[in-house]
Structure formats: structure tokens, C-alpha cells
Design an enzyme around this catalytic site. Structure first.
Site, PDB file in Angstrom:
ATOM      1  CG  PHE A  27      -1.125  -9.996   3.873  1.00  0.00           C
ATOM      2  CD1 PHE A  27       0.043 -10.721   3.708  1.00  0.00           C
ATOM      3  CD2 PHE A  27      -1.273  -9.220   5.011  1.00  0.00           C
ATOM      4  CE1 PHE A  27       1.055 -10.664   4.664  1.00  0.00           C
ATOM      5  CE2 PHE A  27      -0.272  -9.161   5.971  1.00  0.00           C
ATOM      6  CZ  PHE A  27       0.893  -9.888   5.798  1.00  0.00           C
ATOM      7  CG  ASP A  83      -2.655  -4.205  -0.181  1.00  0.00           C
ATOM      8  OD1 ASP A  83      -1.534  -3.804  -0.533  1.00  0.00           O
ATOM      9  OD2 ASP A  83      -2.909  -4.588   0.977  1.00  0.00           O
ATOM     10  CE1 TYR A 111       6.639  -4.867   5.420  1.00  0.00           C
ATOM     11  CE2 TYR A 111       5.803  -2.841   6.393  1.00  0.00           C
ATOM     12  CZ  TYR A 111       5.650  -4.179   6.109  1.00  0.00           C
ATOM     13  OH  TYR A 111       4.499  -4.830   6.480  1.00  0.00           O
ATOM     14  NE  ARG A 155       6.754 -14.750   0.628  1.00  0.00           N
ATOM     15  CZ  ARG A 155       6.239 -13.667   1.206  1.00  0.00           C
ATOM     16  NH1 ARG A 155       5.082 -13.187   0.787  1.00  0.00           N
ATOM     17  NH2 ARG A 155       6.832 -13.080   2.211  1.00  0.00           N
TER      18      ARG A 155
HETATM   19  C1  PLP Z   1       2.843  -6.839   3.629  1.00  0.00           C
HETATM   20  C2  PLP Z   1       1.386  -6.627   3.489  1.00  0.00           C
HETATM   21  C3  PLP Z   1       0.680  -5.865   4.423  1.00  0.00           C
HETATM   22  C4  PLP Z   1       1.408  -5.309   5.615  1.00  0.00           C
HETATM   23  O1  PLP Z   1       0.613  -4.537   6.438  1.00  0.00           O
HETATM   24  P1  PLP Z   1       1.282  -3.744   7.640  1.00  0.00           P
HETATM   25  O2  PLP Z   1       0.228  -2.856   8.090  1.00  0.00           O
HETATM   26  O3  PLP Z   1       2.516  -3.072   7.108  1.00  0.00           O
HETATM   27  O4  PLP Z   1       1.709  -4.742   8.667  1.00  0.00           O
HETATM   28  C5  PLP Z   1      -0.670  -5.646   4.203  1.00  0.00           C
HETATM   29  N1  PLP Z   1      -1.296  -6.176   3.130  1.00  0.00           N
HETATM   30  C6  PLP Z   1      -0.647  -6.930   2.235  1.00  0.00           C
HETATM   31  C7  PLP Z   1      -1.376  -7.480   1.063  1.00  0.00           C
HETATM   32  C8  PLP Z   1       0.709  -7.189   2.389  1.00  0.00           C
HETATM   33  O5  PLP Z   1       1.348  -7.950   1.516  1.00  0.00           O
END
Ligand code: PLP
Length: 431
Positions: free
Chosen positions: A129, A198, A223, A390
């Protein structure tokens, strides 16, 4: 082949079906996007309203003590711990995933710098991500490290003696492919490398055992599958062997050993509490607790193992029905078929039209999402990934008939060419 009647029979036998009553879903919606924003828990509106009118309105500042506001990060952290193989006192709910990644990656680099100063590389996956890669890139610049990006199959082979940290997302956001946490962590440690996981697409979606894997650091999102509401606080876990070794870089007063002594010098709290920074968003925390309680409600019914079994059954059914009923429309399965190698989502690719097909489905009440493929051109030897449709599957509130109906809508959108209508081909700011 599975029929609609079969799906109804599966729903009737499903021991988890009553959990759907814990959620408020709009009528006519089949929600296949709980991997991006979880559905609202039915308890959330009243709980948040009580936090506003009673705890804030009446309690005012007294609520820091009387309503337990001050210890919410730890209390919610203990609930999250039950879902990710951590012990009580090892997790806090706080800040965003991006911010928590900055904290743990920085701490990991500090540990590596002390134990093995010649190691100057962070390894990650090219298709991680982007925010994870941006945070790593910024830290590399700040501290004189290099970020090395590889294809998922290549990461463990790249753990040479100059690598300090391996940073991976357990379930890939675009493909739904899942790493073997225990095996990859063991390979990292074998190579003298610290492991950061993560869990954004894992916590609440698949069983996770951080302590069993012996991982070093972990973060995750509130979330998505934890149903905490838009912008819900994220979480952070640090293995106890590392928790007290270094300050995390955002050394705010909530991470101080005694914040209400108001002393000028920083003295970090022991354990995971030092990973807090400043005052927490109490109303968002309140909503997050409602989301966590929906997952913990599954505990007497078999917990994450039972949720996982149903998630695999739902995703297997979706893949089989798409293959049987939506053939000839250029859809390709991107998610690994092997149950051990995928999370709780199914991703289909298509050379063109992926965005419009998703828009047409949303207009019919079937909410999935679109993720852009790789930019064209020979990036790194592997062919660029096309655009992706997705679909996330949340066994807490989805049933087998929902899967049947979703595939029927997809089939109709494709068979009729409905997706080609101009209104489905206009891009919005948030995809
Ligand atoms: C959804 C997601 C995020 C989201 O990061 P935010 O700080 O909440 O915007 C980060 N890393 C991964 C791998 C995600 O899927």
C-alpha cells in the site's frame, strides 16, 4: 454447480448468521467493501450519542476519569490483542496506521542501528500500500537508509547482511494475496532482520498470531475489518522484548511515564503505552469499541477460526460462481486460489472497464471497489497488472445468498453492457 437454493440452505445452517443483527446495513445493499470501510455496528449511534450527551455534555472534564476516557487506548488495545495473537497490555489503539508505521519503523531502525549498524536497507514489496512505502521512503531520507522494493516471491531471498528491516503488509490490498507470517518472520530473523507487519487487511479478517510468529512490530487499521467507523483510530503492537528499548519518535505527553506531573523532561512510560503521542479522539474511540465488540461477539461461536472458515466458504463460492456465470467477459482472477495464500477479498482484473463495471454494480446496490493497475510500460520485468475490481467479504454480515445475488448483478452488468453507459465512466475523487 451451486444453486440459489443451495445458497439459502447454507445460510440456514450458518452458525454465524445471527451476527448480522449486530450491524445496520441499508436495505437493498450487498456490501463487499468491508475491507475499505466496515459497516456501522447497530450499537454505534446510541453509544456515540451517549458519549456526546452524557460523557461530554454532562460529565465534561470529569469524564476523563469517570467515563474511562484516559485509558481507552489500552482498553481497546486489549480487545484488539485478542484478534491478533497478542497478550493484554501489548496493544494500544491510537493515531492512524500511517502514523503508527512511522513510530514502529523508526524504533526498529534504532534497534537495528544499535545491534547491527552496518545494516542500512529496508526491504518491502513493490505493490505494498503506497502510504507504507511513502513513510518508509521519508524515514530512509531522514536517517540515511535505502528502501529496496521487490516482488512478493522475492522478499525473503533479498535479506542480505545489509538489510535492517523487512516491512510487509500481511494481506496485499490489491491482490488479496497473504504472506505466511510465521515462515517469513522466521526467515527474517534467520537473516538477522527485524520484521514489521502491517495488518490493515488482516485484523478481524483472518486469524493472526503475532506472538506465535515471534514478530517484532505490528500496526493495523481500525476502520476496515474492525468496523470502527470512518477515520477510526488504528493500533500498534510491539513485542515486549523491544517495547522498552527506545523512545518512539513522536514522544508526546500521553506516552510519558507520568503525564500529569507536567515535568519538563520526557520519561517514557514502560511498555506499549509509550507508543501513544497526544490526546486521543474520544468520540472516534467510542465508535471503534462498538466495532471491536462485533468481532468479539463471535468468540462464543468459534471466534476468528469460525469467521475464517465462513470467509473462505464465501470467497470460494464467489470465485466459482464468477467462473461459471460470468465467463467470456475478460475477467481474470488475481487472488490466489490456495486458501492458505489469500485473505478475505477476491480481486478480478480486466484490461478495460473495471472502474465502470464497479460503478454500475454500485448503482445496483452491490458495493465493491476499483483499484488502478500498474502504469503501462516495462517496470521491472514482470508485466504490468491491469485494473482491478475488488470485492471484500465480511462473514459477520454477509451470507451465501448475498454472494449469489452479487454475482448475478455482475453477470447482468456484463451481459447487457450496462457498464458502458457514460454515467458509469466518470471518475470520482475517491475510488
Ligand atoms: C488502509 C491501509 C492504510 C491506511 O492508512 P491510514 O493512515 O489509515 O490512511 C495503511 N496501510 C495499509 C496497508 C492499508 O491497507
Amino acid at each position: 454447480m451451486t444453486t440459489l437454493q443451495d445458497c439459502r440452505a447454507l445460510d440456514a445452517q450458518d452458525p454465524l448468521r445471527e451476527l448480522r443483527t449486530l450491524f445496520t446495513l441499508p436495505p437493498g445493499v450487498i456490501y463487499l467493501d468491508g475491507n475499505s470501510l466496515g459497516v456501522m455496528p447497530a450499537a454505534a449511534p446510541a453509544r456515540v450519542a451517549a458519549a456526546v450527551t452524557q460523557e461530554w455534555g454532562d460529565g465534561l472534564i470529569r469524564s476523563w476519569n469517570s467515563a474511562g476516557w484516559f485509558t481507552l487506548p489500552q482498553r481497546l488495545g486489549d480487545k484488539i490483542a485478542q484478534l491478533v495473537g497478542a497478550r493484554p497490555g501489548e496493544v494500544v489503539a491510537t493515531d492512524s496506521t500511517s502514523i503508527n508505521l512511522y513510530k514502529v519503523l523508526s524504533a526498529a531502525l534504532s534497534i537495528a542501528a544499535q545491534d547491527a549498524p552496518q545494516r542500512k536497507v529496508i526491504v518491502s514489496e513493490r505493490s505494498n500500500f503506497p502510504t507504507d512505502l511513502y513513510i518508509a521512503e521519508a524515514l530512509c531520507q531522514e536517517r540515511g537508509y535505502q528502501l529496496q522494493l521487490l516482488e512478493p516471491e522475492g522478499v525473503t531471498a533479498a535479506l542480505t547482511p545489509d538489510v535492517a528491516v523487512l516491512m510487509l503488509t500481511h494481506v496485499n490490498y490489491r491482490t488479496g494475496a497473504m504472506h505466511d507470517m510465521a515462515a517469513v518472520t522466521a526467515a527474517a530473523h534467520e537473516a538477522g532482520v527485524l520484521m514489521v507487519w502491517d495488518l490493515a487487511h488482516s485484523a478481524g479478517a483472518v486469524p493472526v498470531d503475532l506472538n506465535g510468529a515471534g514478530a517484532d512490530f505490528s500496526i493495523g487499521c481500525g476502520y476496515k475489518y474492525l468496523n470502527g467507523g470512518p477515520g477510526a483510530p488504528a493500533f500498534v503492537w510491539v513485542h515486549p522484548r523491544h517495547a522498552d528499548r527506545f523512545w518512539q519518535p513522536l514522544a508526546g505527553w500521553w506516552g510519558h511515564a507520568a503525564p500529569f506531573e507536567f515535568t519538563p523532561g520526557y520519561r517514557p512510560a514502560t511498555g506499549i503505552s509509550r507508543y501513544l503521542c497526544g490526546t486521543q479522539p474520544i468520540l472516534s474511540m467510542t465508535a471503534l469499541e462498538c466495532g471491536l465488540d462485533t468481532l468479539l461477539a463471535a468468540a462464543p461461536l468459534g471466534g476468528m477460526a469460525a469467521l475464517r472458515a465462513k470467509s473462505l466458504a464465501l470467497t470460494d463460492l464467489f470465485m466459482a460462481l464468477v467462473e461459471a456465470r460470468c465467463g467470456g467477459h475478460g475477467l481474470a482472477l488475481v487472488t490466489p486460489r490456495d486458501a492458505a495464500r489469500r485473505g478475505s477479498q477476491v480481486c478480478l482484473s480486466r484490461q478495460t472497464g473495471a472502474y465502470a463495471i464497479i460503478q454500475a454494480l454500485i448503482a445496483r446496490g452491490v458495493i465493491g471497489d476499483f483499484r488502478a493497475g500498474d502504469p503501462p510500460g516495462p517496470a521491472n520485468g514482470t508485466p504490468p497488472m491491469p485494473d482491478i475490481l475488488r470485492f471484500g467479504f465480511t462473514p459477520l454480515y454477509l451470507g451465501f445468498e448475498d454472494v449469489w445475488n452479487a454475482v448475478e448483478h455482475l453477470r447482468e452488468v456484463l451481459d447487457t453492457g450496462e457498464w458502458q453507459r457514460p454515467e458509469f465512466n466518470q471518475k470520482h475523487a475517491v475510488t
